[in-house]
Design a protein around this motif. Structure first.
Motif, short mmCIF file in Angstrom:
data_model
loop_
_atom_site.label_atom_id
_atom_site.label_comp_id
_atom_site.label_asym_id
_atom_site.label_seq_id
_atom_site.Cartn_x
_atom_site.Cartn_y
_atom_site.Cartn_z
N ALA A 98 -3.29 3.82 18.40
CA ALA A 98 -2.27 4.80 18.02
C ALA A 98 -1.11 4.13 17.30
CB ALA A 98 -1.77 5.53 19.27
N LEU A 99 -0.69 2.99 17.81
CA LEU A 99 0.43 2.26 17.19
C LEU A 99 0.07 1.81 15.78
CD1 LEU A 99 3.27 1.27 17.80
CD2 LEU A 99 2.28 -0.83 18.72
N ALA A 100 -1.15 1.34 15.59
CA ALA A 100 -1.59 0.89 14.27
C ALA A 100 -1.64 2.05 13.27
CB ALA A 100 -2.96 0.23 14.37
N TYR A 105 -0.35 13.22 14.62
CA TYR A 105 -1.60 13.19 15.38
C TYR A 105 -1.75 11.88 16.15
CZ TYR A 105 -3.80 17.38 13.32
OH TYR A 105 -4.13 18.66 12.96
N ALA A 106 -1.35 10.76 15.53
CA ALA A 106 -1.50 9.44 16.16
C ALA A 106 -0.71 9.35 17.46
CB ALA A 106 -1.06 8.34 15.20
N ALA A 141 2.63 -4.89 16.91
CA ALA A 141 3.52 -4.06 16.09
C ALA A 141 4.48 -4.92 15.29
CB ALA A 141 4.29 -3.09 16.97
N LEU A 142 5.02 -5.95 15.91
CA LEU A 142 5.93 -6.85 15.22
C LEU A 142 5.24 -7.54 14.05
CD1 LEU A 142 8.77 -8.12 15.15
CD2 LEU A 142 7.89 -9.92 16.67
N GLY A 143 4.00 -7.99 14.28
CA GLY A 143 3.24 -8.65 13.22
C GLY A 143 2.93 -7.72 12.06
#
Length: 537
Positions: free
Chosen positions: A349-351, A384-385, A483-485
């Motif tokens: 979801a984060l991606a 949606y994510a 997420a940071l990367g």
């Protein structure tokens, strides 16, 4: 499969034929079965992305695309509602009980009665739908009445696509039998044929049609027949090929029908919510239906590869444990499923949120797809994510009820989630347009999942095993590092539009692999090991 494994299965099948028992052969743990389904589903979803790239290039997000997506969504919605939804959730527990406690002859009698009854009902529904195609289009996409040409084209395509429901429902019936006997790979591979059919139709049929979208509608029909025919030899090999006959009075069929009635709503709330999005989006600017479709397709990738894969293997396993009255193992299976969902669902979801525009540009920004379409689709994709984790949780929590043949509780929960979704749709569509519809669906999914989980916990069915605090720290920490990367490495999406396709895809793959590496390295450093997820079915 090894020679020893094949030999053991052959001996077990021979013994079953001799003794008359029908118990399925256990072939491995849930992790192994889930990985088999995930790999096959990943292949299907990757081909599905290729299919959507071809469709986006051919049709873009215009009137023809909107018409095809509605004509395909109607039978596809009913497939998920009936075949993969209510029917599967009602049929598998009953079939598992028959396979565990009844003779092989009784299992074959059940299969004959179910296949015949299902075929008759679906044939009648299909005939009625073909006759009432214009009214169905008006019902599912009432905004199309403002454009008579679009309405007529959608109705013409619906007459071609609706028989897909009959064919794919029988395919789902065959797949449920194979899954109960732990032949997960074949049903998981079957959707590949849909994608191949639509790609082939886009390349070779559309040039011959008055409207290119009509060629895709023929591709849907061809795909339904191909998927059904593909599974029949595997049923024959198991000695479970049904001989269809009417059997509405058969005790097993009557139990399935009783379980299906409430399950029709309970298991498919998320699909109904997505359909409501389409209905309301038909009143918005042209392209809204397509933007929701493209963003939903990207969310469906991790949902299908992981969420549905876990649900596929856990339902027959939970049904078997319930039939054996093994409550402790039942609870451990549900806990295992929740950990697997968190392991994959949260980073996925984060991606999707962080890579929304790069994903859309790399996959769909060709031919008729414009920069404006990318911006609009990215908005609904992020919405949606946000609900991806909830969509996955619903997939693995609902079997906790259906395996125990409790279909009423999910219905009550589904009604609450449905009403909440309607209210949020009306509240969010004005300020956020199509993205508001997607956000309402995501929020209602969290409500649905939360109520399902609370109900299972109160019933003593869902019991959290030790180690959840440490596990949450490991997963959340890995997501933060990933997420940071991704935030640091991802170029501005406008740069991507100037690149050729190989560079776009190469950069996207690099980001995905890089983000996944950061995530799993963190998990390994904090003590997560593959053996922690092994569990016998």
């Amino acid at each position: 499969m090894s020679r020893q494994t094949r030999k053991r299965e052959s001996e077990a099948v021979a013994e079953a034929a001799t003794t008359g028992t029908a118990t399925p052969v256990t072939r491995g743990g849930l992790l192994r079965s889930g990985m088999v389904v995930s790999v096959m589903t990943l292949l299907s979803r990757m081909l599905g992305l290729v299919r959507d790239v071809v469709i986006a290039t051919l049709l873009g997000a215009g009137s023809g695309a909107d018409a095809f997506f509605v004509a395909f969504k109607i039978p596809n919605f009913m497939r998920r509602l009936f075949a993969e939804g209510a029917f599967n959730q009602a049929f598998v527990p009953v079939l598992s009980e028959y396979a565990t406690q009844r003779t092989r002859a009784e299992v074959r009698e059940l299969l004959d009665a179910v296949s015949g009854s299902l075929s008759v009902v679906l044939a009648l529904i299909t005939a009625l739908a073909i006759a009432a195609a214009p009214w169905l289009v008006w019902l599912f996409a009432p905004g199309f009445k403002a454009d008579p040409g679009k309405l007529a084209l959608t109705a013409e395509m619906l007459r071609l696509t609706f028989p897909y429901l009959l064919l794919i429902s029988l395919t789902a019936f065959a797949g449920s039998v194979l899954n109960t006997w732990e032949r997960f790979a074949v049903p998981a591979f079957t959707p590949v044929l849909l994608n191949l059919s639509l790609i082939g139709a886009a390349l070779w049929l559309t040039p011959w049609m008055s409207d290119p979208a009509l060629g895709l509608a023929w591709g849907v029909l061809i795909a339904g027949a191909a998927q059904l025919l593909f599974q029949l030899p595997f049923l024959l090999r198991l000695g479970l090929m049904p001989r269809p006959r009417l059997g509405f009075r058969h005790p097993g069929v009557r139990r399935i029908l009783r379980l299906m009635t409430p399950a029709l709503f309970g298991v498919s709330v998320s699909q109904i919510n997505l359909l409501l999005d389409t209905v309301l989006a038909s009143f918005l600017v042209s392209g809204s239906v397509s933007w929701l479709y493209y963003s939903d397709r990207l969310v469906e990738l991790p949902l299908g590869v992981f969420g549905i894969a876990i649900a596929t293997v856990i339902l027959p396993a939970l049904s078997k444990r319930h039939a054996e009255q093994s409550r402790e193992h039942f609870a451990r299976m549900l806990d295992w499923a929740l950990r697997m969902v968190l392991l994959i669902g949260l980073p996925a979801a984060l991606a999707l949120v962080l890579l929304a525009e790069p994903l859309l540009v790399s996959l769909f920004h060709y031919g008729a797809m414009t920069d404006h379409d990318v911006v609009m689709a990215a908005r609904s994709l992020r919405a949606y994510a946000l609900g991806l984790l909830a969509f996955m949780l619903i997939k693995v929590l609902a079997p906790g009820y259906f395996a125990r043949q409790d279909t009423k509780t999910p219905v009550k929960i589904g009604i609450v989630a449905m009403v909440a979704n309607m209210v949020m749709n009306l509240a969010l569509i004005v300020p956020l347009a199509h993205a508001g519809l997607a956000l309402a669906t995501a929020l209602s999914a969290f409500l649905n999942a939360g109520l399902l989980g609370r109900g299972l916990h109160r019933q003593g069915v869902l019991r959290f095993q030790p180690g959840w605090g440490r596990y949450a720290f490991q997963v959340v920490g890995g997501c933060a590092l990933m997420a940071l990367g991704l935030w640091w490495l991802t170029p501005d999406w406008h740069q991507w539009t100037a690149w050729h396709a190989p560079r776009r895809v190469g950069c996207l793959l690099g980001l995905v692999v890089g983000g996944a590496t950061l995530y799993f390295v963190w998990l390994a450093l904090t003590g997560v090991r593959l053996r922690h997820f092994r569990l016998r079915g």
